[in-house]
Scaffold this motif. Structure first.
Motif, PDB file in Angstrom:
ATOM      1  N   GLY A 178     -17.016  22.143  43.596  1.00 20.97           N
ATOM      2  CA  GLY A 178     -18.092  21.156  43.625  1.00 20.97           C
ATOM      3  C   GLY A 178     -17.604  19.746  43.847  1.00 20.97           C
ATOM      4  N   GLY A 179     -16.261  19.564  43.894  1.00 21.09           N
ATOM      5  CA  GLY A 179     -15.698  18.241  44.113  1.00 21.09           C
ATOM      6  C   GLY A 179     -15.843  17.789  45.558  1.00 21.09           C
ATOM      7  N   LEU A 180     -15.728  16.489  45.767  1.00 24.73           N
ATOM      8  CA  LEU A 180     -15.993  15.882  47.075  1.00 24.73           C
ATOM      9  C   LEU A 180     -14.735  15.215  47.621  1.00 24.73           C
ATOM     10  CD1 LEU A 180     -18.428  15.285  49.029  1.00 24.73           C
ATOM     11  CD2 LEU A 180     -18.647  13.088  47.834  1.00 24.73           C
ATOM     12  N   TYR A 181     -14.425  15.496  48.892  1.00 25.84           N
ATOM     13  CA  TYR A 181     -13.369  14.805  49.629  1.00 25.84           C
ATOM     14  C   TYR A 181     -14.031  13.970  50.707  1.00 25.84           C
ATOM     15  CZ  TYR A 181      -9.729  14.161  53.213  1.00 25.84           C
ATOM     16  OH  TYR A 181      -8.877  13.634  54.156  1.00 25.84           O
ATOM     17  N   CYS A 182     -13.755  12.665  50.723  1.00 27.32           N
ATOM     18  CA  CYS A 182     -14.367  11.754  51.687  1.00 27.32           C
ATOM     19  C   CYS A 182     -13.267  11.062  52.478  1.00 27.32           C
ATOM     20  CB  CYS A 182     -15.215  10.710  50.981  1.00 27.32           C
ATOM     21  SG  CYS A 182     -16.501  11.399  49.928  1.00 27.32           S
ATOM     22  N   VAL A 183     -13.349  11.145  53.798  1.00 35.12           N
ATOM     23  CA  VAL A 183     -12.306  10.600  54.647  1.00 35.12           C
ATOM     24  C   VAL A 183     -12.894   9.644  55.679  1.00 35.12           C
ATOM     25  CG1 VAL A 183     -12.391  12.670  56.135  1.00 35.12           C
ATOM     26  CG2 VAL A 183     -10.407  11.147  56.229  1.00 35.12           C
ATOM     27  N   LEU A 184     -12.249   8.490  55.811  1.00 37.80           N
ATOM     28  CA  LEU A 184     -12.561   7.519  56.860  1.00 37.80           C
ATOM     29  C   LEU A 184     -11.373   7.473  57.800  1.00 37.80           C
ATOM     30  CD1 LEU A 184     -14.456   5.159  57.866  1.00 37.80           C
ATOM     31  CD2 LEU A 184     -12.988   3.649  56.498  1.00 37.80           C
ATOM     32  N   GLY A 185     -11.624   7.673  59.090  1.00 41.18           N
ATOM     33  CA  GLY A 185     -10.528   7.651  60.044  1.00 41.18           C
ATOM     34  C   GLY A 185     -10.987   7.258  61.427  1.00 41.18           C
ATOM     35  N   ASP A 186     -10.065   6.722  62.204  1.00 44.14           N
ATOM     36  CA  ASP A 186     -10.377   6.314  63.570  1.00 44.14           C
ATOM     37  C   ASP A 186     -10.900   7.481  64.392  1.00 44.14           C
ATOM     38  OD1 ASP A 186      -9.565   3.704  63.141  1.00 44.14           O
ATOM     39  OD2 ASP A 186      -7.565   3.981  63.998  1.00 44.14           O
ATOM     40  N   VAL A 187     -11.831   7.188  65.266  1.00 46.67           N
ATOM     41  CA  VAL A 187     -12.316   8.171  66.231  1.00 46.67           C
ATOM     42  C   VAL A 187     -11.171   8.569  67.151  1.00 46.67           C
ATOM     43  CG1 VAL A 187     -13.831   8.480  68.237  1.00 46.67           C
ATOM     44  CG2 VAL A 187     -14.698   7.365  66.170  1.00 46.67           C
ATOM     45  N   ARG A 188     -11.018   9.857  67.398  1.00 49.78           N
ATOM     46  CA  ARG A 188     -10.004  10.319  68.352  1.00 49.78           C
ATOM     47  C   ARG A 188     -10.489   9.989  69.752  1.00 49.78           C
ATOM     48  NH1 ARG A 188      -8.808  15.897  67.128  1.00 49.78           N
ATOM     49  NH2 ARG A 188      -7.258  15.038  65.716  1.00 49.78           N
ATOM     50  N   ARG A 189      -9.735   9.160  70.452  1.00 49.47           N
ATOM     51  CA  ARG A 189     -10.150   8.700  71.770  1.00 49.47           C
ATOM     52  C   ARG A 189      -9.731   9.636  72.893  1.00 49.47           C
ATOM     53  NH1 ARG A 189     -11.725   3.314  71.584  1.00 49.47           N
ATOM     54  NH2 ARG A 189     -11.250   2.206  69.637  1.00 49.47           N
ATOM     55  N   ASN A 190      -8.688  10.428  72.646  1.00 48.24           N
ATOM     56  CA  ASN A 190      -8.149  11.315  73.670  1.00 48.24           C
ATOM     57  C   ASN A 190      -8.121  12.732  73.106  1.00 48.24           C
ATOM     58  OD1 ASN A 190      -6.535  12.806  75.423  1.00 48.24           O
ATOM     59  ND2 ASN A 190      -5.122  11.108  75.824  1.00 48.24           N
ATOM     60  N   SER A 191      -8.785  13.656  73.763  1.00 54.05           N
ATOM     61  CA  SER A 191      -8.877  15.027  73.255  1.00 54.05           C
ATOM     62  C   SER A 191      -7.517  15.704  73.168  1.00 54.05           C
ATOM     63  CB  SER A 191      -9.817  15.856  74.134  1.00 54.05           C
ATOM     64  OG  SER A 191      -9.329  15.912  75.474  1.00 54.05           O
ATOM     65  N   ASP A 192      -6.524  15.209  73.910  1.00 52.91           N
ATOM     66  CA  ASP A 192      -5.181  15.789  73.861  1.00 52.91           C
ATOM     67  C   ASP A 192      -4.316  15.186  72.761  1.00 52.91           C
ATOM     68  OD1 ASP A 192      -5.718  17.440  76.059  1.00 52.91           O
ATOM     69  OD2 ASP A 192      -5.161  15.857  77.466  1.00 52.91           O
ATOM     70  N   ALA A 193      -4.804  14.132  72.116  1.00 54.01           N
ATOM     71  CA  ALA A 193      -4.020  13.441  71.101  1.00 54.01           C
ATOM     72  C   ALA A 193      -4.213  14.092  69.732  1.00 54.01           C
ATOM     73  CB  ALA A 193      -4.422  11.977  71.040  1.00 54.01           C
ATOM     74  N   VAL A 194      -3.289  13.825  68.833  1.00 59.34           N
ATOM     75  CA  VAL A 194      -3.438  14.243  67.438  1.00 59.34           C
ATOM     76  C   VAL A 194      -4.024  13.105  66.617  1.00 59.34           C
ATOM     77  CG1 VAL A 194      -2.204  14.987  65.366  1.00 59.34           C
ATOM     78  CG2 VAL A 194      -1.550  15.896  67.598  1.00 59.34           C
ATOM     79  N   TYR A 195      -3.615  11.868  66.902  1.00 60.43           N
ATOM     80  CA  TYR A 195      -4.072  10.713  66.133  1.00 60.43           C
ATOM     81  C   TYR A 195      -5.599  10.612  66.169  1.00 60.43           C
ATOM     82  CZ  TYR A 195      -4.865   5.949  64.610  1.00 60.43           C
ATOM     83  OH  TYR A 195      -5.327   4.848  63.939  1.00 60.43           O
ATOM     84  N   GLY A 196      -6.163  10.175  65.045  1.00 64.18           N
ATOM     85  CA  GLY A 196      -7.610  10.070  64.925  1.00 64.18           C
ATOM     86  C   GLY A 196      -8.183  11.360  64.384  1.00 64.18           C
ATOM     87  N   LEU A 197      -9.504  11.418  64.342  1.00 66.16           N
ATOM     88  CA  LEU A 197     -10.130  12.649  63.857  1.00 66.16           C
ATOM     89  C   LEU A 197     -11.508  12.816  64.475  1.00 66.16           C
ATOM     90  CD1 LEU A 197     -12.464  11.807  61.541  1.00 66.16           C
ATOM     91  CD2 LEU A 197     -10.424  11.396  60.193  1.00 66.16           C
ATOM     92  N   THR A 198     -12.029  14.029  64.352  1.00 67.26           N
ATOM     93  CA  THR A 198     -13.394  14.345  64.749  1.00 67.26           C
ATOM     94  C   THR A 198     -14.023  15.178  63.646  1.00 67.26           C
ATOM     95  OG1 THR A 198     -12.935  16.464  65.844  1.00 67.26           O
ATOM     96  CG2 THR A 198     -12.665  14.462  67.178  1.00 67.26           C
ATOM     97  N   PRO A 199     -15.333  15.087  63.455  1.00 71.29           N
ATOM     98  CA  PRO A 199     -15.999  15.946  62.468  1.00 71.29           C
ATOM     99  C   PRO A 199     -15.801  17.427  62.758  1.00 71.29           C
ATOM    100  CG  PRO A 199     -17.421  14.118  63.063  1.00 71.29           C
ATOM    101  CD  PRO A 199     -16.243  14.076  64.009  1.00 71.29           C
ATOM    102  N   ALA A 200     -15.776  17.799  64.048  1.00 72.24           N
ATOM    103  CA  ALA A 200     -15.581  19.212  64.400  1.00 72.24           C
ATOM    104  C   ALA A 200     -14.221  19.710  63.932  1.00 72.24           C
ATOM    105  CB  ALA A 200     -15.730  19.401  65.906  1.00 72.24           C
TER     106      ALA A 200
END
Length: 203
Positions: free
Chosen positions: A144-166
């Motif tokens: 029932g605990g919550l993890y909340c993450v703020l991160g830069d939008v991934r600008r390049n689909s081939d990159a690792v840096y950033g994140l996406t909800p998917a």
């Protein structure tokens, strides 16, 4: 609890120590607005873990609001600065030098958390490190605990840096449920970036 937990630090810790010898661009002297709004909405519950806390602005803000919160960071210099802030502001906040990939060390010491906050830590991890972090997180987050993450939008689909909800839905799998996901801003000292703010609840 000892201030430094006993295992080798990742080499990247030296990079962050070097960054904190000055004032890095991401250290804006206050918590990111997304987390202030989260607390105002009543979605933060104690005990709270702030992973990748840096010099502690989010931890200090929550502690001043009365939350039971622990800040952890792999940079010993950042943690030293966070403790100094807590001392001079007279805020009873706790900080530990700890790699967020090794959260099981907290579980081994009897710690568990109802809320884990991640202000731009996950989005810098490598591919395998992200899966390792999810496994580590499951050792300390209560059902029932919550993890909340703020991160830069991934600008390049081939990159690792950033994140996406998917990506977060895929990596966290069936043991977690996305409870919110929206576009936000990650603020820096001299700029700002489009970001995702995502909350996942452990089933």
């Amino acid at each position: 609890m000892s201030s430094v937990l006993p295992w080798p630090r990742r080499p990247i810790s030296n990079v962050y120590d070097a960054a904190y010898s000055g004032v890095p661009n991401w250290d804006i002297g206050r918590p990111q607005s997304a987390f202030v709004q989260l607390a105002d909405a009543g979605l933060v519950r104690s005990p709270v873990l702030d992973v990748g806390c840096g010099t502690g602005e989010l931890t200090l803000y929550l502690a001043r609001q009365g939350y039971d919160v622990l800040g952890v960071d792999l940079s010993s210099l950042a943690v030293s600065q966070a403790r100094e802030k807590a001392h001079w502001r007279r805020i009873p906040a706790q900080f530990v030098v700890l790699d967020a990939l090794d959260l099981a060390a907290l579980a081994d010491r009897g710690f568990s958390f109802r809320t884990v906050l991640d202000s731009a830590m996950f989005h810098v991890l490598g591919d395998e490190e992200r899966d390792r972090f999810v496994r580590a997180l499951e050792t300390v987050v209560e059902r029932g605990g919550l993890y909340c993450v703020l991160g830069d939008v991934r600008r390049n689909s081939d990159a690792v840096y950033g994140l996406t909800p998917a990506e977060l839905r895929r990596r966290f799998g069936d043991g977690w449920t996305v409870v919110f996901s929206y576009e936000a801003v990650f603020e820096r000292r001299w700029s700002s970036n489009p970001a995702h703010f995502v909350g996942l609840r452990r089933r």
